[in-house]
Motif scaffolding. Structure first.
Motif, PDB file in Angstrom:
ATOM      1  N   PRO A   2      -0.875   8.463   3.204  1.00 27.56           N
ATOM      2  CA  PRO A   2      -1.719   9.614   3.538  1.00 27.56           C
ATOM      3  C   PRO A   2      -2.818   9.202   4.514  1.00 27.56           C
ATOM      4  CG  PRO A   2      -1.503   9.372   1.164  1.00 27.56           C
ATOM      5  CD  PRO A   2      -0.902   8.162   1.786  1.00 27.56           C
ATOM      6  N   ASP A   3      -3.412  10.187   5.142  1.00 27.53           N
ATOM      7  CA  ASP A   3      -4.542   9.968   6.029  1.00 27.53           C
ATOM      8  C   ASP A   3      -5.668   9.257   5.267  1.00 27.53           C
ATOM      9  OD1 ASP A   3      -6.931  10.365   7.587  1.00 27.53           O
ATOM     10  OD2 ASP A   3      -5.891  11.978   8.624  1.00 27.53           O
ATOM     11  N   THR A   4      -6.388   8.394   5.939  1.00 31.38           N
ATOM     12  CA  THR A   4      -7.466   7.635   5.287  1.00 31.38           C
ATOM     13  C   THR A   4      -8.615   8.522   4.838  1.00 31.38           C
ATOM     14  OG1 THR A   4      -8.441   7.183   7.449  1.00 31.38           O
ATOM     15  CG2 THR A   4      -6.986   5.496   6.531  1.00 31.38           C
ATOM     16  N   GLN A   5      -8.660   9.767   5.292  1.00 32.75           N
ATOM     17  CA  GLN A   5      -9.721  10.688   4.865  1.00 32.75           C
ATOM     18  C   GLN A   5      -9.582  11.077   3.389  1.00 32.75           C
ATOM     19  OE1 GLN A   5     -12.078  11.412   7.140  1.00 32.75           O
ATOM     20  NE2 GLN A   5     -10.923  10.208   8.616  1.00 32.75           N
ATOM     21  N   LEU A   6      -8.404  10.906   2.837  1.00 30.47           N
ATOM     22  CA  LEU A   6      -8.151  11.270   1.450  1.00 30.47           C
ATOM     23  C   LEU A   6      -8.970  10.365   0.525  1.00 30.47           C
ATOM     24  CD1 LEU A   6      -6.258  13.361   0.122  1.00 30.47           C
ATOM     25  CD2 LEU A   6      -4.630  11.523  -0.200  1.00 30.47           C
ATOM     26  N   PRO A   7      -9.839  10.928  -0.293  1.00 25.95           N
ATOM     27  CA  PRO A   7     -10.745  10.092  -1.099  1.00 25.95           C
ATOM     28  C   PRO A   7     -10.131   9.577  -2.399  1.00 25.95           C
ATOM     29  CG  PRO A   7     -11.248  12.387  -1.460  1.00 25.95           C
ATOM     30  CD  PRO A   7     -10.123  12.343  -0.438  1.00 25.95           C
ATOM     31  N   LEU A   8      -8.844   9.359  -2.430  1.00 27.05           N
ATOM     32  CA  LEU A   8      -8.185   8.904  -3.647  1.00 27.05           C
ATOM     33  C   LEU A   8      -7.597   7.518  -3.452  1.00 27.05           C
ATOM     34  CD1 LEU A   8      -6.229  12.201  -4.386  1.00 27.05           C
ATOM     35  CD2 LEU A   8      -8.304  11.455  -5.509  1.00 27.05           C
ATOM     36  N   GLU A   9      -7.474   6.769  -4.521  1.00 24.40           N
ATOM     37  CA  GLU A   9      -6.804   5.469  -4.481  1.00 24.40           C
ATOM     38  C   GLU A   9      -5.299   5.717  -4.327  1.00 24.40           C
ATOM     39  OE1 GLU A   9      -7.969   2.387  -4.685  1.00 24.40           O
ATOM     40  OE2 GLU A   9     -10.022   2.668  -5.323  1.00 24.40           O
ATOM     41  N   PRO A  10      -4.511   4.786  -3.890  1.00 27.13           N
ATOM     42  CA  PRO A  10      -4.905   3.432  -3.514  1.00 27.13           C
ATOM     43  C   PRO A  10      -5.394   3.343  -2.070  1.00 27.13           C
ATOM     44  CG  PRO A  10      -2.521   3.602  -3.506  1.00 27.13           C
ATOM     45  CD  PRO A  10      -3.065   4.943  -3.937  1.00 27.13           C
ATOM     46  N   TYR A  11      -6.349   2.462  -1.844  1.00 26.10           N
ATOM     47  CA  TYR A  11      -6.863   2.201  -0.505  1.00 26.10           C
ATOM     48  C   TYR A  11      -6.170   0.985   0.082  1.00 26.10           C
ATOM     49  CZ  TYR A  11     -10.749   5.248  -1.820  1.00 26.10           C
ATOM     50  OH  TYR A  11     -11.508   6.307  -2.231  1.00 26.10           O
ATOM     51  N   LYS A  70       1.666  10.601 -10.677  1.00 24.36           N
ATOM     52  CA  LYS A  70       0.387  11.249 -10.956  1.00 24.36           C
ATOM     53  C   LYS A  70       0.194  12.612 -10.294  1.00 24.36           C
ATOM     54  CE  LYS A  70      -4.379   9.632 -11.253  1.00 24.36           C
ATOM     55  NZ  LYS A  70      -5.269   8.527 -10.901  1.00 24.36           N
ATOM     56  N   TYR A  71       0.537  12.724  -9.014  1.00 26.56           N
ATOM     57  CA  TYR A  71       0.145  13.908  -8.244  1.00 26.56           C
ATOM     58  C   TYR A  71       1.274  14.875  -7.923  1.00 26.56           C
ATOM     59  CZ  TYR A  71      -3.995  11.057  -7.367  1.00 26.56           C
ATOM     60  OH  TYR A  71      -5.113  10.285  -7.510  1.00 26.56           O
ATOM     61  N   GLY A  72       2.475  14.385  -7.753  1.00 28.21           N
ATOM     62  CA  GLY A  72       3.534  15.206  -7.188  1.00 28.21           C
ATOM     63  C   GLY A  72       3.443  15.130  -5.675  1.00 28.21           C
ATOM     64  N   ALA A  73       4.500  15.522  -5.000  1.00 28.17           N
ATOM     65  CA  ALA A  73       4.578  15.384  -3.542  1.00 28.17           C
ATOM     66  C   ALA A  73       3.904  16.569  -2.853  1.00 28.17           C
ATOM     67  CB  ALA A  73       6.032  15.244  -3.109  1.00 28.17           C
ATOM     68  N   LYS A  74       2.621  16.699  -3.070  1.00 31.35           N
ATOM     69  CA  LYS A  74       1.853  17.767  -2.441  1.00 31.35           C
ATOM     70  C   LYS A  74       1.651  17.432  -0.969  1.00 31.35           C
ATOM     71  CE  LYS A  74      -0.338  19.056  -6.666  1.00 31.35           C
ATOM     72  NZ  LYS A  74      -1.274  18.618  -7.642  1.00 31.35           N
ATOM     73  N   GLN A  75       1.599  18.464  -0.141  1.00 33.83           N
ATOM     74  CA  GLN A  75       1.488  18.300   1.311  1.00 33.83           C
ATOM     75  C   GLN A  75       0.315  17.404   1.707  1.00 33.83           C
ATOM     76  OE1 GLN A  75       3.637  19.398   3.791  1.00 33.83           O
ATOM     77  NE2 GLN A  75       2.349  18.046   4.997  1.00 33.83           N
ATOM     78  N   GLN A  76      -0.799  17.482   1.001  1.00 31.97           N
ATOM     79  CA  GLN A  76      -2.000  16.723   1.366  1.00 31.97           C
ATOM     80  C   GLN A  76      -1.796  15.211   1.318  1.00 31.97           C
ATOM     81  OE1 GLN A  76      -4.053  18.466  -1.971  1.00 31.97           O
ATOM     82  NE2 GLN A  76      -4.642  16.447  -2.729  1.00 31.97           N
ATOM     83  N   PHE A  77      -0.755  14.741   0.650  1.00 33.75           N
ATOM     84  CA  PHE A  77      -0.499  13.305   0.548  1.00 33.75           C
ATOM     85  C   PHE A  77       0.419  12.780   1.648  1.00 33.75           C
ATOM     86  CE2 PHE A  77      -1.421  14.607  -3.858  1.00 33.75           C
ATOM     87  CZ  PHE A  77      -2.595  13.901  -4.008  1.00 33.75           C
ATOM     88  N   PHE A  78       0.817  13.641   2.558  1.00 32.25           N
ATOM     89  CA  PHE A  78       1.753  13.267   3.613  1.00 32.25           C
ATOM     90  C   PHE A  78       1.176  13.624   4.977  1.00 32.25           C
ATOM     91  CE2 PHE A  78       4.153  13.756  -0.207  1.00 32.25           C
ATOM     92  CZ  PHE A  78       5.116  12.763  -0.139  1.00 32.25           C
ATOM     93  N   HIS A  81       0.834  -1.205   0.000  1.00 32.72           N
ATOM     94  CA  HIS A  81       0.000   0.000   0.000  1.00 32.72           C
ATOM     95  C   HIS A  81       0.871   1.257   0.000  1.00 32.72           C
ATOM     96  CE1 HIS A  81      -2.685   2.916   2.300  1.00 32.72           C
ATOM     97  NE2 HIS A  81      -3.262   2.778   1.127  1.00 32.72           N
ATOM     98  N   ILE A  82       1.918   1.271   0.825  1.00 32.55           N
ATOM     99  CA  ILE A  82       2.820   2.424   0.870  1.00 32.55           C
ATOM    100  C   ILE A  82       3.619   2.537  -0.430  1.00 32.55           C
ATOM    101  CG2 ILE A  82       4.893   3.348   1.996  1.00 32.55           C
ATOM    102  CD1 ILE A  82       3.629   2.458   4.662  1.00 32.55           C
ATOM    103  N   LEU A  83       4.109   1.422  -0.953  1.00 29.15           N
ATOM    104  CA  LEU A  83       4.851   1.452  -2.221  1.00 29.15           C
ATOM    105  C   LEU A  83       3.954   1.940  -3.360  1.00 29.15           C
ATOM    106  CD1 LEU A  83       6.915  -1.857  -1.894  1.00 29.15           C
ATOM    107  CD2 LEU A  83       7.667   0.493  -1.437  1.00 29.15           C
ATOM    108  N   ASP A  84       2.684   1.564  -3.332  1.00 27.71           N
ATOM    109  CA  ASP A  84       1.726   2.053  -4.336  1.00 27.71           C
ATOM    110  C   ASP A  84       1.564   3.566  -4.232  1.00 27.71           C
ATOM    111  OD1 ASP A  84       1.354  -0.547  -5.223  1.00 27.71           O
ATOM    112  OD2 ASP A  84      -0.605  -0.796  -4.251  1.00 27.71           O
ATOM    113  N   TRP A  85       1.512   4.088  -2.993  1.00 27.51           N
ATOM    114  CA  TRP A  85       1.403   5.538  -2.834  1.00 27.51           C
ATOM    115  C   TRP A  85       2.660   6.257  -3.318  1.00 27.51           C
ATOM    116  CZ3 TRP A  85      -2.144   8.883  -2.936  1.00 27.51           C
ATOM    117  CH2 TRP A  85      -3.411   8.597  -2.465  1.00 27.51           C
ATOM    118  N   ILE A  86       3.823   5.686  -3.081  1.00 28.76           N
ATOM    119  CA  ILE A  86       5.065   6.296  -3.575  1.00 28.76           C
ATOM    120  C   ILE A  86       4.999   6.424  -5.094  1.00 28.76           C
ATOM    121  CG2 ILE A  86       7.549   5.871  -3.904  1.00 28.76           C
ATOM    122  CD1 ILE A  86       7.524   4.681  -1.030  1.00 28.76           C
TER     123      ILE A  86
END
Length: 178
Positions: free
Chosen positions: A84-93, A65-73, A54-59
């Motif tokens: 990222p926090d589980t509140q983030l409504p984006l994949e991967p879950y 796709k997104y860039g290292a924006k603060q909201q993903f950390f 799951h973490i490797l997928d987020w990396i």
């Protein structure tokens, strides 16, 4: 005795370049481990295969796709953490027993900007606050010490930005005191 670290390139995606840290024990260059902190994180967490993936997928997702924006950390004092926090409504879950859940595996890192991230280490977080968790408190403290040292190296221009701040440049023999 000073603790020393070296920056090591890990991988390059469309929007993010990832680095890690190799710890050097003393000025005599006794390397405490033959790998980076990120390599150690992967090796130590292979038993948590789904959480690690799951973490490797987020990396990869952040990198491509997104860039290292603060909201993903996750904010971890001077450092950051994935996933990222589980509140983030984006994949991967992350799913556990068929249900979407929060992943308690933490990878501490240093988000320099939207294009450069330094991947460190971590573990399974078992308490509300990282600094009190027997599993991740050492990784949390190390990440924060390294974040301060990296910031100092940027201010001293030991680590410099590329023209468009899409990458960093440094002498491959640079030793960072922390």
């Amino acid at each position: 005795m000073d603790n020393l670290a070296k920056l090591i390139y890990v991988s390059h995606y469309d929007k993010v370049i990832y680095y890690s840290i190799e710890i050097i024990e003393s000025r005599e260059h006794e390397i405490t481990s033959p790998s980076t902190l990120f390599d150690e994180f992967i090796a130590e967490n292979k038993i948590n295969k789904e959480k690690l993936q799951h973490i490797l997928d987020w990396i990869e997702e952040i990198g491509d796709k997104y860039g290292a924006k603060q909201q993903f950390f996750r904010n971890e004092k001077n450092a950051s953490a994935l996933p990222p926090d589980t509140q983030l409504p984006l994949e991967p879950y992350y799913y556990e027993q068929g249900k979407k859940k929060g992943n308690n595996l933490r990878l501490y890192c240093i988000r320099i900007n939207e294009h450069v991230v330094i991947l460190l280490n971590g573990g399974i977080k078992s308490t509300k606050k990282a600094q009190y968790c027997p599993n991740v408190s050492a990784s949390f403290e190390l990440a924060n010490k390294l974040a301060k040292a990296i910031e100092k190296s940027l201010h001293k221009n030991d680590i410099e930005w590329s023209d468009e701040e899409l990458d960093i440049f440094y002498d491959e023999n640079l030793e960072i005191n922390f």
